[in-house]
Design an enzyme around this catalytic site. Structure first.
Site, PDB file in Angstrom:
ATOM      1  N   LEU B 164      35.101  13.721 -21.583  1.00  9.57           N
ATOM      2  CA  LEU B 164      36.020  12.840 -22.308  1.00  9.57           C
ATOM      3  C   LEU B 164      35.754  12.931 -23.805  1.00  9.57           C
ATOM      4  O   LEU B 164      34.603  12.870 -24.258  1.00  9.57           O
ATOM      5  CB  LEU B 164      35.841  11.397 -21.831  1.00  9.57           C
ATOM      6  N   GLY B 204      28.451  12.957 -14.833  1.00  9.05           N
ATOM      7  CA  GLY B 204      27.668  12.486 -15.965  1.00  9.05           C
ATOM      8  C   GLY B 204      28.271  11.207 -16.471  1.00  9.05           C
ATOM      9  O   GLY B 204      29.201  10.662 -15.857  1.00  9.05           O
ATOM     10  N   GLY B 205      27.764  10.699 -17.614  1.00  5.66           N
ATOM     11  CA  GLY B 205      28.287   9.451 -18.156  1.00  5.66           C
ATOM     12  C   GLY B 205      29.795   9.478 -18.327  1.00  5.66           C
ATOM     13  O   GLY B 205      30.518   8.610 -17.824  1.00  5.66           O
ATOM     14  N   ASP B 206      30.282  10.498 -19.065  1.00  6.98           N
ATOM     15  CA  ASP B 206      31.734  10.620 -19.238  1.00  6.98           C
ATOM     16  C   ASP B 206      32.161  12.039 -18.889  1.00  6.98           C
ATOM     17  O   ASP B 206      33.058  12.601 -19.512  1.00  6.98           O
ATOM     18  CB  ASP B 206      32.150  10.239 -20.670  1.00  6.98           C
ATOM     19  N   GLU B 207      31.495  12.615 -17.900  1.00  6.66           N
ATOM     20  CA  GLU B 207      31.796  13.986 -17.482  1.00  6.66           C
ATOM     21  C   GLU B 207      32.283  14.001 -16.047  1.00  6.66           C
ATOM     22  O   GLU B 207      31.727  13.307 -15.179  1.00  6.66           O
ATOM     23  CB  GLU B 207      30.550  14.874 -17.613  1.00  6.66           C
TER      24      GLU B 207
END
Lengths: 172, 293
Positions: B164, B204-207
């Site tokens: 993102l 992932g966090g924003d993956e």
């Protein structure tokens, strides 16, 4: 004064008592026996128990003052007293040299005896054993029983051999 | 058979005679000696009572009662022993029936327990393999699914990685609750646009990552564009003071195609990851160029 009503437990108020519990157990045991091995064989097992208890009760009354076994009335008195002690209400209707006749409207087993005629063998064997131990011979015929659906129990206890009479015989 | 008070055999029918010679060397096998101690209660009453004799070969059941000896010219009384195993058979049948009922009850209980365990296992599996915020698959589960697909003979496929753009700024500006709202809504959209054989994961966090089966590079690229459009749709979010605002993020994609870009998950992931960062760099440069103009 102790309040007897409030001292009852809730279980007792619902009808659960020691006597009731054991009476229920006996009734269920008899029912289970009848169901598993049939009425005739179940009656045989109950008869074994009644015979042994009759021997024990004979010994018990033999040791009690006030309970001779000389006359038919004496035998009758023992049988009536025994039933009273266990909350039955047998009455001695007839007492002769040849026989005794008992009737009752209230069985010690209560409603549990209904539909369980094998339990009548308890009375048969206990009365027969007590009388036979005292006199040498007895013959017991339960002509009416609450267990079989009659309104009362009628027990004929013969004191002399009679080939024409019905009933189970007992010997010392 | 009929026995005297002393245990002598007065009469024995054919079956009883067979019993009386059934023991070793034609003896009664201890039958009469075993009966004699039990004759007492039998002889004291005409009531039929059960009598069981236990021998080495097993138990023998009788119904027994007293009979007057005079009927056969015998002094004293006799004991009639009637071998009737029907009551025993009935009782054994009832025992077996009760045991069967008990086994059925236990089986039903075990089946119930097994079903509960299966349900619990499924629930635990979902917990382990699912990202709780987005309801997408976890990265570990994605690797497992892709590996399984490749081993089962898949001919083609594509692994897409997405990152993102602008997510960190949303967190910095509005807080992590805003960031979580973005991730949750993006996750929901990705699930809605997933085919049944595809796998969509938060890695992932924003993956995010996607496995698209049975596609070539051209189709994978079209799919990536479609997914980007879904990610870049504004996300509605209410601030702590009740204001409604729209949060917008972009998405950079990297695509690795099987088998051209790698033969296993690790190889494909390396390629997709690298291309994603290339795309992110290119998009950032383009954005900066546009802003200057």
């Amino acid at each position: 004064m102790k309040d007897t009503v409030s001292s009852q437990t809730e279980a007792e108020r619902q009808g659960l008592t020691r006597e009731g519990f054991f009476a229920d157990m006996i009734g269920e045991l008899a029912g289970a026996l009848e169901e598993v091995i049939g009425l005739e064989d179940a009656a045989g097992f109950v008869a074994m128990v009644g015979n042994r208890m009759g021997d024990d009760l004979s010994d018990l009354y033999a040791g009690l003052p006030g309970f001779p076994t000389e006359t038919p009335e004496d035998i009758g008195r023992i049988c009536v007293d025994l039933k009273e002690k266990i909350s039955g209400t047998f009455t001695l209707d007839e007492a002769t040299e040849d026989r005794l006749i008992f009737t009752n409207c209230d069985c010690p087993f209560g409603k549990r005896v209904e539909g369980r005629p094998s339990l009548c063998m308890m009375t048969t064997n206990v009365f027969g054993r007590i009388a036979a131990n005292a006199t040498g011979y007895a013959r017991v015929h339960v002509s009416e029983s609450i267990a079989a659906g009659h309104a009362r129990c009628r027990v004929e206890l013969g004191l002399k051999p009679d080939d024409s009479a019905n009933g189970h015989e007992f010997f010392r | 058979m009929l026995l005297s008070e002393q245990g002598d055999v007065v009469y024995a029918n054919e079956r009883a005679q067979a019993l009386l010679i059934a023991g070793p060397e034609g003896t009664d096998g201890g039958l009469i000696p075993a009966i004699i101690p039990q004759l007492g209660p039998v002889l004291r009453s005409s009531v039929t009572i059960p009598l069981r004799v236990t021998l080495k070969t097993g138990s023998v059941w009788f119904k027994a009662w007293r009979v007057a000896g005079g009927s056969l010219g015998v002094d004293g009384a006799m004991a009639m022993l009637f071998g009737d195993s029907s009551g025993v058979l009935r009782s054994r049948f009832m025992v077996l029936r009760n045991e069967v009922a008990n086994i059925e009850h236990l089986r039903a209980r075990d089946l119930n327990v097994a079903q509960q365990l299966r349900t619990e296992a499924q629930h635990l599996r979902r917990l382990v393999t699912t990202d709780q915020l987005t309801s997408l698959t976890t990265g570990q589960e994605l690797r497992r699914s892709v590996t399984k697909a490749l081993q089962s003979g898949t001919k083609t496929g594509a692994l897409l990685f997405a990152d993102l753009d602008g997510f960190k700024e949303i967190n910095d500006t509005h807080g992590h609750s805003a960031g979580d709202a973005v991730l949750e809504q993006v996750g929901q959209r990705l699930l809605e646009h997933k085919r049944s054989d595809d796998v969509s994961a938060r890695v992932g966090g924003d993956e995010f990552a996607f496995w698209i089966a049975d596609v070539d590079a051209a189709i994978a690229t079209r799919i990536a564009h479609r997914l980007r459009r879904q990610i870049e749709r504004p996300v509605s979010w209410r601030t702590s003071d009740g204001q409604r605002t729209e949060l917008v993020v972009g998405a950079s994609f990297g695509i690795a195609c099987y088998p051209q870009d790698g033969a296993d998950y690790a190889a494909l992931a390396d390629v997709a990851d690298a291309r994603m960062y290339t795309n992110k760099r290119d998009r950032k440069a383009l954005h900066s160029h546009s802003a200057r103009r």
